[in-house]
Design an enzyme around this catalytic site. Structure first.
Site, PDB file in Angstrom:
ATOM      1  N   ARG A   1       0.829  -1.217   0.000  1.00 33.13           N
ATOM      2  CA  ARG A   1       0.000   0.000   0.000  1.00 33.13           C
ATOM      3  C   ARG A   1       0.860   1.262   0.000  1.00 33.13           C
ATOM      4  O   ARG A   1       0.449   2.281  -0.562  1.00 33.13           O
ATOM      5  CB  ARG A   1      -0.927   0.002   1.208  1.00 33.13           C
ATOM      6  CG  ARG A   1      -2.036  -1.004   1.026  1.00 33.13           C
ATOM      7  CD  ARG A   1      -3.143  -0.786   2.002  1.00 33.13           C
ATOM      8  NE  ARG A   1      -4.338  -1.465   1.538  1.00 33.13           N
ATOM      9  CZ  ARG A   1      -5.268  -1.982   2.336  1.00 33.13           C
ATOM     10  NH1 ARG A   1      -5.159  -1.864   3.637  1.00 33.13           N
ATOM     11  NH2 ARG A   1      -6.315  -2.574   1.827  1.00 33.13           N
TER      12      ARG A   1
ATOM     13  N   LYS B   1     -19.174 -15.671   2.861  1.00 32.68           N
ATOM     14  CA  LYS B   1     -20.636 -15.631   2.957  1.00 32.68           C
ATOM     15  C   LYS B   1     -21.312 -14.942   1.789  1.00 32.68           C
ATOM     16  O   LYS B   1     -20.764 -13.987   1.229  1.00 32.68           O
ATOM     17  CB  LYS B   1     -21.011 -14.865   4.227  1.00 32.68           C
ATOM     18  CG  LYS B   1     -20.634 -15.609   5.471  1.00 32.68           C
ATOM     19  CD  LYS B   1     -21.030 -14.812   6.680  1.00 32.68           C
ATOM     20  CE  LYS B   1     -20.857 -15.650   7.937  1.00 32.68           C
ATOM     21  NZ  LYS B   1     -21.211 -14.884   9.129  1.00 32.68           N
TER      22      LYS B   1
ATOM     23  N   GLY C   1      -8.252  -8.082  -0.334  1.00 29.93           N
ATOM     24  CA  GLY C   1      -6.976  -8.443   0.294  1.00 29.93           C
ATOM     25  C   GLY C   1      -6.646  -9.920   0.153  1.00 29.93           C
ATOM     26  O   GLY C   1      -5.523 -10.283  -0.201  1.00 29.93           O
TER      27      GLY C   1
ATOM     28  N   GLY D   1     -13.252  -3.469  -0.027  1.00 27.05           N
ATOM     29  CA  GLY D   1     -14.615  -2.973   0.189  1.00 27.05           C
ATOM     30  C   GLY D   1     -14.992  -1.916  -0.830  1.00 27.05           C
ATOM     31  O   GLY D   1     -16.090  -1.934  -1.399  1.00 27.05           O
TER      32      GLY D   1
HETATM   33  P1  AMP Z   1     -14.552 -12.779   2.269  1.00 27.40           P
HETATM   34  O1  AMP Z   1     -13.958 -11.786   3.227  1.00 27.40           O
HETATM   35  O2  AMP Z   1     -16.046 -12.786   2.266  1.00 27.40           O
HETATM   36  O3  AMP Z   1     -13.955 -12.673   0.888  1.00 27.40           O
HETATM   37  O4  AMP Z   1     -14.180 -14.209   2.835  1.00 27.40           O
HETATM   38  C1  AMP Z   1     -12.861 -14.655   2.954  1.00 27.40           C
HETATM   39  C2  AMP Z   1     -12.865 -15.861   3.829  1.00 27.40           C
HETATM   40  O5  AMP Z   1     -13.649 -16.889   3.239  1.00 27.40           O
HETATM   41  C3  AMP Z   1     -11.513 -16.460   4.027  1.00 27.40           C
HETATM   42  O6  AMP Z   1     -11.095 -16.208   5.342  1.00 27.40           O
HETATM   43  C4  AMP Z   1     -11.719 -17.951   3.773  1.00 27.40           C
HETATM   44  O7  AMP Z   1     -11.145 -18.775   4.766  1.00 27.40           O
HETATM   45  C5  AMP Z   1     -13.225 -18.075   3.814  1.00 27.40           C
HETATM   46  N1  AMP Z   1     -13.668 -19.263   3.075  1.00 27.40           N
HETATM   47  C6  AMP Z   1     -13.399 -19.614   1.811  1.00 27.40           C
HETATM   48  N2  AMP Z   1     -13.902 -20.821   1.522  1.00 27.40           N
HETATM   49  C7  AMP Z   1     -14.514 -21.257   2.648  1.00 27.40           C
HETATM   50  C8  AMP Z   1     -15.211 -22.450   2.991  1.00 27.40           C
HETATM   51  N3  AMP Z   1     -15.368 -23.428   2.104  1.00 27.40           N
HETATM   52  N4  AMP Z   1     -15.723 -22.561   4.237  1.00 27.40           N
HETATM   53  C9  AMP Z   1     -15.546 -21.569   5.128  1.00 27.40           C
HETATM   54  N5  AMP Z   1     -14.891 -20.420   4.868  1.00 27.40           N
HETATM   55  C10 AMP Z   1     -14.372 -20.269   3.637  1.00 27.40           C
END
Ligand code: AMP
Length: 404
Positions: A43, A204, A361, A384
């Site tokens: 950054r 999620k 990130g 974000g």
């Molecule tokens: P996000 O911030 O929404 O992009 O989510 C990133 C997070 O999603 C990371 O910390 C990953 O460990 C988690 N992630 C990816 N695949 C899975 C999975 N199959 N089950 C649980 N968490 C996951």
């Protein structure tokens, strides 16, 4: 790809900055190591073109940034002091540091700057006025300079004093990094070369619902992986064992799939998985033979069959937007799917006329780990902010620059 016409914001190049005192807002929210040093200086490196241009113009540069979440209180673990040292090293130019962000000592330090000198102020978020978008805090900040340049792309989705109230009260413009981010996301995603493919992963559905809804209206193919895929699979009646499912998002997931169906675009969910009994890196991994996951298992990564299917789509695409890991990549054995997809996107990106964009990130960390960062057309720094931009939201930090 905002719904409304592109916002008319001034650019750094449109401003008279020669020998002026310029307040430059950057995103130096860098990861720190346990000894307080800078662990990853990406950054800081990204802010260098703007700082170098200001120095070429002999401006007196007053830099503002936030770091971490000190919640409006001073916290020695989140001081920007080590960042001043790292910036100085990267610039090959002295950078002084002010332990006060605002107030008489801070103003004195800013006023004492000579043309071509750089001063980094202490963490904005040590003051509660920053996150409260306080007019009085913005007033105090405005005393540090004559012109404001916004180059903190990663902070533009927040209406804080340094992204909202401050630019509203001063002659303001965007710096080179923000220009690059916006031009790229706007040109590539607003008017993409087709086929246009989006790969969305992450934990999620709820965290990326707006982006999914928007992309499903625009893309030619949508590939969904990561934890969120299990909510989509469950919504389709597939057994997903003990994998992450957001029950309250099942209807939203169904409606995204229906939208894809109605538009007759390709929308792919994982066709096989790496699954474990316990979410631990040393858990024995089983590869499923299809979409379903046994009742006692958790899906932690896309399987090799899915990698091949995703790679086929990637090979056919001219614009590729990727956000979010496709597995629990923090645990080495479950990063395989994401790393293979990073390599496939990078390979496609090397072809003439193909635009590849990765954002967020985690995704950037994966691209770096796969050793393919150089092959991407654009790595978007603000997770974000880039998602909200893609979603079509007007970023508060850009709106403030138009005075509207
Ligand atoms: P996000 O911030 O929404 O992009 O989510 C990133 C997070 O999603 C990371 O910390 C990953 O460990 C988690 N992630 C990816 N695949 C899975 C999975 N199959 N089950 C649980 N968490 C996951």
């Amino acid at each position: 790809m905002p719904e409304e016409p592109a916002l008319k914001v001034k650019r750094l190049q449109d401003m008279k900055i020669s020998r002026k005192r310029v307040i430059l807002r950057v995103d130096f929210n860098v990861p720190l190591s346990s000894d307080g040093g800078v662990r990853d200086n990406s950054r800081i490196r990204e802010s260098l073109p703007t700082i170098k241009l200001l120095l070429k113009e002999q401006a007196r540069v007053v830099i503002l940034s936030h770091l971490g979440r000190p919640k409006g209180k001073s916290d020695p673990r989140l001081t920007l002091k080590p960042v001043a040292e790292e910036l100085s090293r990267l610039l090959g130019h002295p950078v002084s540091f002010s332990e006060e962000t605002v107030g008489s000592r801070a103003e004195k330090a800013a006023k004492a700057l000579k043309p071509g000198e750089v001063l980094l102020m202490e963490n904005l978020r040590f003051n509660p006025g920053e996150e409260e978008d306080s007019a009085s805090f913005a007033g105090a900040l405005s005393k540090l300079g004559d012109v404001f340049i916004q180059d903190a792309f990663g902070a533009l989705h927040r209406a804080h004093a340094s992204t909202d109230a401050l630019p509203r009260r001063m002659p303001s413009a965007v710096g080179l990094l923000v220009q690059k981010e916006i031009e790229f996301l706007d040109r590539a995603l607003g008017n993409p070369q087709r086929p246009f493919l989006a790969i969305i992963g992450g934990a999620k559905v709820s965290g990326k619902l707006g982006v999914l809804k928007r992309l499903v209206e625009r893309v030619d193919s949508l590939l969904i992986g990561g934890g969120m895929a299990y909510t989509f699979l469950h919504a389709q009646g597939v057994s997903v064992g003990r994998s992450l499912v957001e029950k309250e998002m099942l209807d939203e997931a169904k409606s995204i799939i229906e939208k894809a169906f109605a538009r007759q675009i390709t929308c792919l969910l994982p066709a096989d998985h790496a699954a474990v009994k316990e979410l631990r890196p040393d858990s024995p991994v089983e590869l499923t033979h299809g979409m379903a996951i046994p009742p006692d298992m958790i899906g932690v990564d896309i399987g090799p069959g899915t990698v091949d299917i995703f790679a086929d789509q990637i090979k056919k695409s001219k614009t590729i937007f990727w956000n979010g890991p496709l597995g629990v990549f923090e645990m080495e054995p479950f990063a395989k799917g994401s790393l293979a997809v990073a390599s496939a996107v990078a390979k496609q990106g090397e072809k003439a006329g193909v635009v590849t964009i990765a954002g967020g990130g985690d995704t950037l960390a994966l691209v770096a780990k796969a050793g393919v960062a150089e092959s991407f057309s654009h790595l978007s720094t603000g997770g974000g902010a880039s998602l909200e931009f893609v979603e079509g939201k007007i970023l508060p930090g850009l709106k403030a620059l138009t005075g509207s």
